[in-house]
Design a protein around this motif. Sequence first.
Motif, short mmCIF file in Angstrom:
data_model
loop_
_atom_site.label_atom_id
_atom_site.label_comp_id
_atom_site.label_asym_id
_atom_site.label_seq_id
_atom_site.Cartn_x
_atom_site.Cartn_y
_atom_site.Cartn_z
N ALA A 195 0.83 -1.21 0.00
CA ALA A 195 0.00 0.00 0.00
C ALA A 195 0.86 1.26 0.00
O ALA A 195 0.51 2.27 -0.61
N ALA A 196 2.01 1.20 0.69
CA ALA A 196 2.91 2.35 0.72
C ALA A 196 3.70 2.49 -0.57
O ALA A 196 3.96 3.60 -1.05
N GLN A 197 4.08 1.37 -1.16
CA GLN A 197 4.87 1.41 -2.38
C GLN A 197 4.08 2.01 -3.54
O GLN A 197 4.65 2.59 -4.47
N ARG A 198 2.75 1.89 -3.48
CA ARG A 198 1.92 2.45 -4.56
C ARG A 198 1.77 3.96 -4.46
O ARG A 198 1.28 4.60 -5.39
N ARG A 199 2.18 4.53 -3.35
CA ARG A 199 2.02 5.97 -3.15
C ARG A 199 3.27 6.70 -3.62
O ARG A 199 4.38 6.38 -3.20
N ALA A 200 3.08 7.71 -4.45
CA ALA A 200 4.23 8.48 -4.93
C ALA A 200 4.84 9.29 -3.80
O ALA A 200 6.05 9.50 -3.74
N GLU A 201 4.00 9.74 -2.87
CA GLU A 201 4.48 10.55 -1.77
C GLU A 201 3.63 10.29 -0.54
O GLU A 201 2.41 10.13 -0.63
N LEU A 202 4.28 10.22 0.62
CA LEU A 202 3.56 10.00 1.87
C LEU A 202 3.41 11.33 2.61
O LEU A 202 4.31 12.16 2.61
N PRO A 203 2.26 11.53 3.27
CA PRO A 203 2.14 12.72 4.13
C PRO A 203 3.07 12.56 5.33
O PRO A 203 3.43 11.44 5.71
N PHE A 204 3.49 13.66 5.93
CA PHE A 204 4.32 13.54 7.13
C PHE A 204 3.41 13.35 8.34
O PHE A 204 2.73 14.28 8.78
N LEU A 205 3.38 12.14 8.84
CA LEU A 205 2.53 11.80 9.98
C LEU A 205 3.39 11.42 11.17
O LEU A 205 3.42 10.28 11.62
N GLY A 206 4.11 12.37 11.69
CA GLY A 206 4.94 12.13 12.86
C GLY A 206 6.31 11.57 12.49
O GLY A 206 6.54 11.09 11.38
N THR A 207 7.22 11.61 13.45
CA THR A 207 8.58 11.15 13.25
C THR A 207 8.62 9.62 13.26
O THR A 207 8.17 9.00 14.22
N PRO A 208 9.16 8.99 12.21
CA PRO A 208 9.27 7.53 12.20
C PRO A 208 10.29 7.06 13.25
O PRO A 208 11.11 7.85 13.73
N MET A 209 10.23 5.78 13.57
CA MET A 209 11.18 5.19 14.52
C MET A 209 11.79 3.93 13.92
O MET A 209 11.25 3.35 12.97
N ARG A 210 12.89 3.49 14.48
CA ARG A 210 13.55 2.28 14.01
C ARG A 210 12.68 1.05 14.26
O ARG A 210 11.91 1.00 15.21
N PHE A 211 12.84 0.06 13.38
CA PHE A 211 12.19 -1.24 13.54
C PHE A 211 10.68 -1.04 13.78
O PHE A 211 10.04 -0.32 13.04
N ASP A 212 10.14 -1.68 14.82
CA ASP A 212 8.71 -1.51 15.13
C ASP A 212 8.53 -0.71 16.41
O ASP A 212 7.55 -0.86 17.13
N HIS A 213 9.50 0.19 16.70
CA HIS A 213 9.47 0.88 17.98
C HIS A 213 8.29 1.84 18.11
O HIS A 213 7.82 2.09 19.23
N ARG A 214 7.80 2.39 16.99
CA ARG A 214 6.64 3.29 17.11
C ARG A 214 5.39 2.47 17.46
O ARG A 214 4.49 2.97 18.15
N ARG A 215 5.34 1.24 17.02
CA ARG A 215 4.22 0.37 17.43
C ARG A 215 4.32 0.06 18.93
O ARG A 215 3.31 0.02 19.64
N VAL A 216 5.54 -0.18 19.43
CA VAL A 216 5.73 -0.42 20.86
C VAL A 216 5.29 0.81 21.64
O VAL A 216 4.59 0.70 22.66
N LEU A 217 5.66 1.99 21.16
CA LEU A 217 5.28 3.23 21.84
C LEU A 217 3.76 3.42 21.81
O LEU A 217 3.16 3.83 22.82
N ALA A 218 3.12 3.15 20.69
CA ALA A 218 1.66 3.26 20.60
C ALA A 218 0.99 2.31 21.59
O ALA A 218 -0.03 2.65 22.20
N THR A 219 1.55 1.12 21.75
CA THR A 219 1.02 0.16 22.72
C THR A 219 1.09 0.73 24.13
O THR A 219 0.15 0.62 24.92
N ALA A 220 2.22 1.38 24.44
CA ALA A 220 2.40 1.96 25.76
C ALA A 220 1.43 3.12 26.01
O ALA A 220 0.87 3.26 27.10
N ILE A 221 1.22 3.96 24.99
CA ILE A 221 0.30 5.09 25.13
C ILE A 221 -1.11 4.59 25.41
O ILE A 221 -1.80 5.07 26.32
N SER A 222 -1.56 3.62 24.63
CA SER A 222 -2.90 3.06 24.85
C SER A 222 -3.02 2.47 26.25
O SER A 222 -4.03 2.67 26.95
N ARG A 223 -2.01 1.72 26.66
CA ARG A 223 -2.06 1.07 27.97
C ARG A 223 -2.10 2.10 29.10
O ARG A 223 -2.89 1.98 30.04
N LEU A 224 -1.25 3.12 29.02
CA LEU A 224 -1.20 4.11 30.10
C LEU A 224 -2.47 4.93 30.16
O LEU A 224 -2.98 5.23 31.25
#
Length: 327
Positions: free
Chosen positions: A210-239
């Motif tokens: 789905a991302a490869q088909r997009r010529a350009e992505l909107p800037f939706l926050g700072t990316p993180m290494r590996f799956d660390h932004r998913r880990v952070l999202a998990t923590a935000i939801s939990r807290l």
Amino acid sequence: MPHRHASIEIGLNAVIVSVADGVPQIVHVNDPNDATQDGLPFGPFDPIRHRTFEIGLRTWVEDQTALRLGYIEQLYTFGDRGRHRVTGDEGPHVVSVGYLALTRQTPDSEETLAKHNSAWRSWYDYFPWEDWRNGRPPLLDSAILPALDAWAEEPPAAGEPPRALSRKERMHLAFGGETANWDEERALERFELLYEAGLIGEAKRDGRAAAQRRAELPFLGTPMRFDHRRVLATAISRLRGKLKYRPVIFELMPEQFTLTELQTSVEAISGRHLHKQNFRRLVENADLVEATGATSTATGGRPAALFRFRQQLLSERPAPGLRVGGR
């Protein structure tokens, strides 16, 4: 064809959270080889030195950051294949046990963190659409929802597994809309939907179609290494969920505080603006704090009464939290 045995390493990821100046902050680690890629603190689990995961986590975090962790909670085990791989990497598969850790910043923490290529940073830098304290984030209507609407109208990709809910229904459930209001606890669901729709940098990096088909992505926050932004999202939801039935907010507060400081911290974590009188009524009805008899003039205005957490509350009832926001 001979059977290959993949080697596995166990690591510990820490989402270390504090609140400073009304900002929910996490410790992020800079990659000295790539300044554009933030990551969460990560340390190996050494079963020879550490009897439990939590002991290992506390030990290396305190060694590297000079922070003494208060409340700690295991989030999830993140072990998807390829999650720690980079191009050409033939190293072992890394399984990470994610932890949420709460602390208070110390005067020397910034200096100590800098020695380990780390620093404090607002978690809203990574999730700008989660901050509703000043009203509905413009990013939702200018970029996120139009892109998700377009994605929801696309036919399913080949091989996409069937789901009980349509893309449109999942979008409305996660982001609110015609049939649901914004629920701050759904931070992880929102992030995973954006990843699936190919709208964030990690999806492009991971080769999501789905991302490869997009010529350009909107800037939706700072990316993180590996799956660390998913880990952070998990923590935000939990807290955010934990605030409502456990007094975890006081792990982020000084020993004495004003009610305004307490409200600011709750708003920082929940991402919601709270009406002052309603918040104070909520605190009083929950019987969470007690007056110390002292006052503070830190704001320069009228002296404000100082309070502390009422510790005996923990033995009085099972769910002493602050029920703010959705659900």
